[in-house]
Write a protein that holds these residues in place. Structure first.
Motif, PDB file in Angstrom:
ATOM      1  N   ARG A 130       0.730  -1.038   0.047  1.00 18.16           N
ATOM      2  CA  ARG A 130      -0.052  -0.045   0.082  1.00 18.16           C
ATOM      3  C   ARG A 130       0.664   1.362   0.021  1.00 18.16           C
ATOM      4  NH1 ARG A 130      -2.228   3.588   3.406  1.00 18.16           N
ATOM      5  NH2 ARG A 130      -1.233   2.841   5.412  1.00 18.16           N
ATOM      6  N   GLY A 133       2.650   2.149  -3.173  1.00 13.27           N
ATOM      7  CA  GLY A 133       1.705   2.548  -4.358  1.00 13.27           C
ATOM      8  C   GLY A 133       1.006   1.281  -4.937  1.00 13.27           C
ATOM      9  N   ASP A 134       1.207  -0.181  -4.667  1.00  9.00           N
ATOM     10  CA  ASP A 134       0.801  -1.105  -5.527  1.00  9.00           C
ATOM     11  C   ASP A 134      -0.729  -1.576  -4.950  1.00  9.00           C
ATOM     12  OD1 ASP A 134       0.116  -3.265  -6.640  1.00  9.00           O
ATOM     13  OD2 ASP A 134       2.166  -4.090  -6.847  1.00  9.00           O
ATOM     14  N   SER A 135      -1.814  -0.955  -5.125  1.00  6.96           N
ATOM     15  CA  SER A 135      -3.040  -0.873  -4.793  1.00  6.96           C
ATOM     16  C   SER A 135      -3.514  -2.417  -4.783  1.00  6.96           C
ATOM     17  CB  SER A 135      -4.066   0.018  -5.266  1.00  6.96           C
ATOM     18  OG  SER A 135      -3.607   1.130  -4.924  1.00  6.96           O
ATOM     19  N   ALA A 138      -1.627  -4.851  -2.307  1.00  6.68           N
ATOM     20  CA  ALA A 138      -2.063  -4.513  -1.089  1.00  6.68           C
ATOM     21  C   ALA A 138      -3.491  -4.941  -0.625  1.00  6.68           C
ATOM     22  CB  ALA A 138      -2.003  -2.976  -0.942  1.00  6.68           C
ATOM     23  N   THR A 139      -4.681  -4.781  -1.726  1.00  6.15           N
ATOM     24  CA  THR A 139      -5.770  -5.213  -1.707  1.00  6.15           C
ATOM     25  C   THR A 139      -5.517  -6.715  -1.094  1.00  6.15           C
ATOM     26  OG1 THR A 139      -6.555  -3.381  -2.686  1.00  6.15           O
ATOM     27  CG2 THR A 139      -8.297  -5.446  -2.490  1.00  6.15           C
ATOM     28  N   SER A 164      -6.370   0.236   6.930  1.00  3.10           N
ATOM     29  CA  SER A 164      -5.686   0.046   5.659  1.00  3.10           C
ATOM     30  C   SER A 164      -6.439  -0.073   4.419  1.00  3.10           C
ATOM     31  CB  SER A 164      -4.508  -0.994   5.752  1.00  3.10           C
ATOM     32  OG  SER A 164      -3.481  -0.847   6.836  1.00  3.10           O
ATOM     33  N   ASP A 167      -8.490   3.038   3.759  1.00  2.35           N
ATOM     34  CA  ASP A 167      -7.383   4.053   3.064  1.00  2.35           C
ATOM     35  C   ASP A 167      -7.338   3.717   1.701  1.00  2.35           C
ATOM     36  OD1 ASP A 167      -5.472   6.265   3.481  1.00  2.35           O
ATOM     37  OD2 ASP A 167      -4.379   4.728   2.260  1.00  2.35           O
ATOM     38  N   LEU A 168      -7.431   2.646   1.290  1.00  4.89           N
ATOM     39  CA  LEU A 168      -7.113   2.158  -0.105  1.00  4.89           C
ATOM     40  C   LEU A 168      -8.601   2.512  -0.652  1.00  4.89           C
ATOM     41  CD1 LEU A 168      -5.716  -1.580   0.019  1.00  4.89           C
ATOM     42  CD2 LEU A 168      -4.656   0.563  -1.055  1.00  4.89           C
ATOM     43  N   GLN A 171      -8.691   6.305  -1.464  1.00  2.00           N
ATOM     44  CA  GLN A 171      -7.983   6.552  -2.770  1.00  2.00           C
ATOM     45  C   GLN A 171      -8.699   6.163  -3.857  1.00  2.00           C
ATOM     46  OE1 GLN A 171      -3.879   4.953  -2.373  1.00  2.00           O
ATOM     47  NE2 GLN A 171      -3.641   5.449  -0.261  1.00  2.00           N
ATOM     48  N   ALA A 172      -9.465   5.134  -3.909  1.00  4.91           N
ATOM     49  CA  ALA A 172      -9.931   4.637  -5.048  1.00  4.91           C
ATOM     50  C   ALA A 172     -11.288   5.470  -5.442  1.00  4.91           C
ATOM     51  CB  ALA A 172     -10.129   3.078  -5.037  1.00  4.91           C
TER      52      ALA A 172
END
Length: 207
Positions: A130, A133-135, A138-139, A164, A167-168, A171-172
């Motif tokens: 995360r 920057g690798d969403s 991370a997900t 977390s 937060d993702l 951002q989306a």
């Protein structure tokens, strides 16, 4: 008793006092020549040093504890020290180093079937992804860790992961899901008295 006080004070964000009690615990453990207790106290001192931003001291403490646990062939302890090494490297922006240490910790934890420890390592790998920057990665990691924490009933782990994932989602652009996840994390952290976690959730909700 000093170690338990250190734990309580650390959870209450009183890091300087926690450090003092962990230091007292370490001195007593050394006097008793209690190898496992010494390694544990060193590890706790490393954690509180990292919270205070004293990364050099944190790494030195973890290094000594890791060596002691290696000598004892204690896979649980070794994995804990390696995972904490990863956290410091992540805090310093060394994503590759953090991932390397965390993957080694996960390997050991899965080897000894440490379900809780494995869930935390997978969460940490999600955090590394995360923050770099690798969403998508991370997900994947965070969804896996959330399922594991829920199966274990591990409230703090659920709160970490929900924060977390929130937060993702933010951002989306999925603000409704973000708010739902972050509020879940905030409520749990408030119930547990986790001041540091409450601050993190409030910051994320504000954004």
């Amino acid at each position: 008793a000093h170690n338990a006080l250190g734990n309580l004070l650390g959870d209450s964000a009183e890091y300087t006092r926690a450090r003092r009690h962990y230091g007292e615990a370490l001195a007593l453990r050394r006097k008793l020549a209690d190898s496992d207790g010494i390694a544990g106290a060193l590890n706790n001192l490393g954690i509180v040093a990292a919270w205070l931003g004293d990364y050099d001291d944190a790494l030195a403490r973890y290094r000594e504890s890791l060596q002691m646990w290696r000598e004892q062939r204690d896979a649980f302890g070794m994995a804990l020290a390696l995972s904490n090494f990863a956290d410091v490297h992540l805090a310093q922006g060394d994503f590759d180093g953090a991932r390397q240490y965390q993957e080694e910790a996960l390997r050991l934890r899965e080897q000894v079937r440490d379900a809780g420890g494995s869930a935390y390592s997978i969460y940490s790998l999600g955090e590394i992804a995360r923050l770099r920057g690798d969403s998508a990665e991370a997900t994947r990691y965070l969804t896996d860790s959330l399922a594991r924490f829920e199966a274990l009933g591990e409230k703090l782990g659920i709160a970490y992961t929900a924060c977390s994932l929130g937060d993702l989602a933010s951002q989306a652009g999925d603000t409704a899901r973000a708010a739902q996840l972050l509020e879940r994390a905030l409520q749990t952290r408030e119930e547990m008295g986790d001041k540091r976690g409450v601050v993190e959730c409030l910051e994320a909700l504000g954004m």
